[in-house]
Design an enzyme around this catalytic site. Structure first.
Site, short mmCIF file in Angstrom:
data_model
loop_
_atom_site.label_atom_id
_atom_site.label_comp_id
_atom_site.label_asym_id
_atom_site.label_seq_id
_atom_site.Cartn_x
_atom_site.Cartn_y
_atom_site.Cartn_z
N HIS A 138 -8.85 22.21 -11.60
CA HIS A 138 -8.67 23.10 -10.46
C HIS A 138 -7.17 23.20 -10.19
CE1 HIS A 138 -8.78 24.31 -6.19
NE2 HIS A 138 -10.04 24.68 -6.37
N ASP A 215 -9.86 13.55 -9.97
CA ASP A 215 -10.19 14.51 -8.93
C ASP A 215 -11.71 14.57 -8.81
OD1 ASP A 215 -10.69 16.67 -7.33
OD2 ASP A 215 -9.73 18.17 -8.61
N GLN A 218 -15.69 17.70 -7.18
CA GLN A 218 -17.03 18.08 -7.64
C GLN A 218 -17.88 16.87 -7.99
OE1 GLN A 218 -18.25 21.15 -7.53
NE2 GLN A 218 -16.31 21.95 -6.82
N LYS A 241 -17.56 19.19 0.43
CA LYS A 241 -18.39 19.38 -0.75
C LYS A 241 -19.51 18.34 -0.84
CE LYS A 241 -14.57 21.40 -3.42
NZ LYS A 241 -14.95 22.81 -3.44
N CYS A 379 -10.25 29.29 -8.76
CA CYS A 379 -9.05 28.44 -8.68
C CYS A 379 -8.90 27.60 -9.94
CB CYS A 379 -9.08 27.54 -7.45
SG CYS A 379 -8.97 28.46 -5.89
#
Length: 421
Positions: A138, A215, A218, A241, A379
């Site tokens: 991302h 990261d 997700q 999220k 993104c």
């Protein structure tokens, strides 16, 4: 498994029993009962909807438990402080960090990456050093490292992906060298769903003396996270999220690293003492939490974590995998539809294009059919450049989606084809 031919709207999986009562948990989400156009919300990868348990936690904070934290000597402030620090402990348990002081509250995953890039970069990265990212990232896990590299004269190196959307690990191995200071990698791609071999990536980086940021924007909503077993140096995720409030997230960092990293922002609550001659800083985690934080957001995020923990991340993942498998198989039967991202390990994200259409046109038609999806580059422009496309239509599945939502997706594709044919 009997697949239907050319028209393909018939369901493939006629007998499916979810690992939990999906309809019962759907009733916890008020917004799902009053959709704008009507049928299926398939954009949880951008931001998940909120259950009443989260809404109630935020409301309770403002109605009965709100005051500034860490500073007041009165009981209401003490209560707010206890709740805030209890939320930190909830996050610690959720990702299995060793110490609650390793949990830094931030505005979201983006701020977490920027904090590490700025603070870690100031301490450890200099001219001629190298930072490795991947094609899957991302923008939030690319741009902060670009800014750091430009600021100090470091070099950004990129791990390529193959046609399935998997990282080419042989190329990653070639990039690692004594100049590598940081490897930044997604836990799950928001554009393709790819789940990289994160543990292998971390072990290889550590063998070369580099640190690793994962990261988890997700990943945290779909995969069990154990930062100690993973052995990552940093892990970031966003509350919104994981069915929690927006504007709230968490950064995990190994205590030894956080202690030697300089503060990122200055202000209240991150200091021990201030004079015009010298300031000394508070211990972890306060050193990285300047100013009044998102107090109600911490309560909401803790409630969201309790919620998904109650259902069980393994159960959620199994259900989402079944939805993805059904949707993928049925979409593959539709002539003129191309799927992007068929990695060996995937989160519940389905990215595709319909020949002769632009993703934004598809998204608009889907909306009028009552199906909410994301259309564009998500993104993740380097991913799109890799496949030489402007963007994709992305359907993402969450704990509250059902096979009826898959039906709605297939029907909406049929409507697009009807219009453009």
């Amino acid at each position: 498994m009997n697949l239907v031919a050319p028209n393909l709207v018939a369901p493939i999986t006629r007998q499916y029993t979810p690992p939990y009562d999906v309809e019962a948990f759907r009733r916890d989400f008020p917004i799902l009962a009053t959709p704008v156009h009507g049928r299926a919300f398939l954009d949880s990868a951008a931001s998940a909807q909120k259950p009443v348990q989260v809404i109630d936690a935020v409301r309770r904070c403002y109605e009965a438990e709100y005051a500034n934290i860490h500073r007041g000597v009165y009981e209401l402030s003490a209560l707010a402080t206890r709740n805030f620090e209890a939320a930190r402990e909830t996050v610690r348990g959720f990702i299995n960090a060793a110490h609650s002081s390793e949990i830094i509250f931030v505005r979201g995953g983006t701020e977490g990456v920027n904090l590490v890039a700025a603070s870690y970069g100031a301490k450890f990265v200099g001219e001629g050093d190298e930072i490795i990212v991947t094609y899957l990232e991302h923008h939030s896990n690319i741009v902060p490292w670009q800014l750091l590299a430009e600021r100090v004269g470091a070099k950004l190196r990129v791990v390529p992906i193959d046609d399935r959307g998997d990282l080419i690990m042989e190329e990653y191995e070639k990039l690692l060298n004594p100049r590598t200071k940081m490897v930044a990698v997604t836990h799950a791609s928001n554009a393709l769903g790819t789940i990289p071999p994160v543990k292998q990536i971390i072990d290889m980086a550590h063998a070369h003396g580099a640190h690793v940021l994962v990261d988890g924007a997700q990943g945290a909503a779909h995969l069990k996270v154990d930062v100690q077993a993973m052995d990552c140096d940093f892990y970031v995720f966003s509350g919104h999220k994981v069915y929690g409030p927006s504007g709230m997230g968490a950064l995990y960092g190994k205590k030894a690293l956080l202690e030697v990293m300089p503060p990122w922002q200055g202000g209240g609550d991150m200091i021990e003492s201030v004079t015009f001659e010298k300031t000394t800083y508070a211990p972890l985690p306060n050193k990285f939490e300047a100013g009044t934080p998102h107090i109600s957001g911490a309560s909401g995020m803790a409630a969201a974590i309790d919620y998904v923990t109650k259902i069980g991340l393994d159960n959620i993942a199994a259900h989402e995998t079944a939805l993805l498998a059904e949707a993928t198989a049925r979409v593959k039967e539709i002539p003129g539809v191309r799927i992007f991202g068929e990695a060996r390990h995937k989160a519940a994200i389905l990215s595709f294009l319909i020949d002769g259409t632009h993703p934004h046109d598809v998204g608009t038609i889907f909306d009028h059919e009552g199906v909410a999806v994301r259309a564009g580059h998500h993104c993740a422009q380097p991913v799109m450049d890799r496949f030489e496309i402007p963007g994709t239509v992305r359907a993402s599945f969450a704990l509250y989606n059902t096979m009826s939502d898959v039906d709605a997706l297939i029907d909406a594709i049929g409507k697009v084809k009807e219009i453009f044919n």
